[in-house]
Enzyme design. Structure first.
Site, short mmCIF file in Angstrom:
data_model
loop_
_atom_site.label_atom_id
_atom_site.label_comp_id
_atom_site.label_asym_id
_atom_site.label_seq_id
_atom_site.Cartn_x
_atom_site.Cartn_y
_atom_site.Cartn_z
N ASP A 139 41.68 46.40 43.43
CA ASP A 139 42.28 45.78 42.26
C ASP A 139 42.16 44.26 42.30
OD1 ASP A 139 43.15 48.26 41.28
OD2 ASP A 139 45.02 48.13 42.41
N LYS A 140 42.17 43.66 41.13
CA LYS A 140 42.01 42.21 41.03
C LYS A 140 43.14 41.49 41.75
CE LYS A 140 43.48 40.64 36.67
NZ LYS A 140 44.29 39.45 36.58
#
Length: 185
Positions: A46-47
Site C-alpha cells: 500500500d502507498k
C-alpha cells in the site's frame, strides 16, 4: 537468467510505475526511483506502507511470490498504538475474524523499535496520552490491508507498517528509496 530487484519503498509511493488514469497527479510511483526496463512488482505494498517490494522480469517467479496459494511468508515491523498484551498477541497468532473471513495463524512477537530506522516523511502522528509499541508479524497470505486490519481487530491500530521480509529477501542494508539488483540463474 532472471533479474530480481529489491526496493525499500518509501511511505506515500505507489507500487506501480505509472499513476494510470490520474495524469495530473503528483503522486510518486516506482518510476521516480527505478529506471530498469521490464521489471514488475511481485505483489503490492500500500502507498501508506513502507519497506520491501520485490520486482522481477521473470513472470513465473513473480507469480510464485505474489500468489497466496504458494504461502510465501512475509514479515512486517508494525508500530501500533498501545502496548499489546499476550491475549491480543495470541489472538493474532491464532487468526482473527475479519469482514472477509478468518485469517490464517500468524507468527507474532513484541519487538524493540528497529535499529537504524529511517525517519518517515511525514512523521507518524502520535497521541501524547497513548503509548506506542512495535510488533513483528509474519503472515503467509496477503489480503488487502490485512496486517492493518488484524491489529485494529485486536484493539491496537497500526501507526506505521514496514515490510521487512518476503521469503528469504529482506531490506537489510537497503536505505529507504534505494534498491539493489540480484540475478538468478
Amino acid at each position: 537468467m532472471s533479474n530480481i530487484l529489491l526496493f525499500n519503498k518509501p511511505f506515500n509511493v505507489l507500487s506501480q510505475f505509472t499513476d494510470a488514469g490520474n495524469e495530473a497527479s503528483s503522486r510518486r510511483t516506482l518510476s521516480h526511483f527505478i529506471d530498469v526496463p521490464n521489471v514488475y512488482a511481485a505483489g503490492r505494498l500500500d502507498k501508506d506502507s513502507e519497506g520491501l517490494l520485490v520486482l522481477t522480469d521473470d513472470g513465473k517467479l513473480q507469480h510464485r511470490i505474489s500468489d497466496p496459494s504458494n504461502k510465501m511468508e512475509k514479515s512486517y515491523w508494525v508500530q501500533v498504538e498501545g502496548i499489546p498484551d499476550e491475549t491480543a498477541l495470541d489472538l493474532l497468532r491464532a487468526g482473527v475474524l475479519l469482514k472477509d473471513g478468518m485469517t490464517k495463524p500468524a507468527k507474532v512477537k513484541l519487538m524493540d523499535q528497529p535499529v537504524d530506522l529511517w525517519v518517515r516523511e511525514p512523521p507518524v502522528r502520535y497521541r501524547k496520552s497513548v503509548p506506542d509499541s512495535w510488533i513483528e508479524i509474519t503472515i503467509s497470505e496477503g489480503r488487502n490491508r490485512q496486517v492493518r486490519r488484524m491489529t485494529a481487530c485486536v484493539g491496537f491500530p497500526t501507526l506505521r507498517l514496514i515490510r521487512y521480509r518476503v521469503g528469504n529477501w529482506t531490506i537489510d542494508g537497503i536505505e529507504s528509496g534505494d534498491w539493489i539488483m540480484h540475478s538468478k540463474k
